[in-house]
Scaffold this motif. Structure first.
Motif, PDB file in Angstrom:
ATOM      1  N   ASP A  56       0.922  -1.247   0.042  1.00  0.00           N
ATOM      2  CA  ASP A  56      -0.144   0.112  -0.034  1.00  0.00           C
ATOM      3  C   ASP A  56       0.787   1.039   0.027  1.00  0.00           C
ATOM      4  OD1 ASP A  56       0.999   0.188   2.396  1.00  0.00           O
ATOM      5  OD2 ASP A  56      -1.046   0.013   3.548  1.00  0.00           O
ATOM      6  N   GLY A  57       2.075   1.184   0.183  1.00  0.00           N
ATOM      7  CA  GLY A  57       2.990   2.470   0.225  1.00  0.00           C
ATOM      8  C   GLY A  57       3.231   2.999   1.591  1.00  0.00           C
ATOM      9  N   PHE A  58       2.414   2.440   2.615  1.00  0.00           N
ATOM     10  CA  PHE A  58       2.631   3.350   4.148  1.00  0.00           C
ATOM     11  C   PHE A  58       3.624   2.477   4.579  1.00  0.00           C
ATOM     12  CE2 PHE A  58      -1.743   4.521   2.448  1.00  0.00           C
ATOM     13  CZ  PHE A  58      -1.605   5.865   2.332  1.00  0.00           C
ATOM     14  N   ALA A  59       3.472   1.169   4.667  1.00  0.00           N
ATOM     15  CA  ALA A  59       4.252   0.496   5.343  1.00  0.00           C
ATOM     16  C   ALA A  59       5.590   0.017   4.545  1.00  0.00           C
ATOM     17  CB  ALA A  59       3.791  -0.807   5.850  1.00  0.00           C
ATOM     18  N   PRO A  60       6.896  -0.017   5.356  1.00  0.00           N
ATOM     19  CA  PRO A  60       7.983  -0.235   4.588  1.00  0.00           C
ATOM     20  C   PRO A  60       7.730  -1.634   3.569  1.00  0.00           C
ATOM     21  CG  PRO A  60       8.649   0.355   6.861  1.00  0.00           C
ATOM     22  CD  PRO A  60       6.887   0.250   6.607  1.00  0.00           C
ATOM     23  N   ALA A  61       8.153  -1.654   2.496  1.00  0.00           N
ATOM     24  CA  ALA A  61       8.056  -2.941   1.792  1.00  0.00           C
ATOM     25  C   ALA A  61       8.707  -4.098   2.219  1.00  0.00           C
ATOM     26  CB  ALA A  61       8.418  -2.724   0.262  1.00  0.00           C
ATOM     27  N   PRO A  62       9.988  -4.040   2.734  1.00  0.00           N
ATOM     28  CA  PRO A  62      10.592  -5.141   3.387  1.00  0.00           C
ATOM     29  C   PRO A  62      10.216  -5.875   4.502  1.00  0.00           C
ATOM     30  CG  PRO A  62      12.304  -3.477   2.705  1.00  0.00           C
ATOM     31  CD  PRO A  62      10.959  -2.871   2.671  1.00  0.00           C
ATOM     32  N   ALA A  63       9.506  -4.751   5.233  1.00  0.00           N
ATOM     33  CA  ALA A  63       8.614  -5.438   6.684  1.00  0.00           C
ATOM     34  C   ALA A  63       7.459  -6.287   6.069  1.00  0.00           C
ATOM     35  CB  ALA A  63       8.658  -4.155   7.341  1.00  0.00           C
TER      36      ALA A  63
END
Length: 123
Positions: A85-92
C-alpha cells in the motif's frame, strides 16, 4: 558395535530426515494461505506468481489440473507476489507475508522448504 552406529543394539533404524513423498497440498490450504496473506497489514494486492518451467512441465506430465490460486507451489517452495500500500516499509511487509504464510502452512500441517515473496508494486 561402535558408539557412532545409528542402529545401536536395538536394530531400530532412525527415521529419514527428508520425506520421500512431497507434501500433499489441497486447494483449500492454498486458499487459506492466500486469505492470510491478504490480511497482512500493508498488502494491497496479490498477483499471480509465475511457476518455473520445470514445475510447469512436471504438472503437464503428471496431469495436474491448473488452480486459480494466485500463489504458486513449486515443489516445496511457495511463491508469492504482492503489491504494497506504500505506507508500511515494503521489506517489513514482505517479511510479515513470509511469516504469515509459514504459520498458516504449519496450521495445515504442510511443510515448506522456502517461501519466496516478491514485491511487484509499491504504493
Amino acid at each position: 558395535m561402535s558408539d557412532t552406529d545409528d542402529t545401536r543394539e536395538t536394530g531400530t533404524q532412525l527415521p529419514a530426515a527428508v520425506p520421500s513423498e512431497p507434501p500433499t497440498w489441497s486447494a483449500a490450504a492454498l486458499a487459506a494461505i492466500e486469505a492470510v496473506v491478504l490480511e497482512v497489514p500493508g498488502v494491497a494486492d496479490l498477483f499471480r506468481a509465475r511457476p518455473t518451467v520445470q514445475s510447469a512441465v512436471t504438472a503437464i506430465r503428471v496431469g495436474v489440473t491448473p488452480t486459480v490460486s494466485r500463489l504458486v507451489l513449486d515443489g516445496a517452495v511457495l511463491r508469492i507476489v504482492i503489491g504494497t500500500d506504500g505506507f508500511a516499509p515494503a521489506p517489513a511487509v514482505a517479511r510479515a507475508v513470509h511469516d504469515a504464510a509459514l504459520d498458516e502452512a504449519a496450521r495445515h500441517r504442510l511443510v515448506l522448504s522456502r517461501v519466496d515473496v516478491r514485491i511487484a508494486r509499491i504504493g
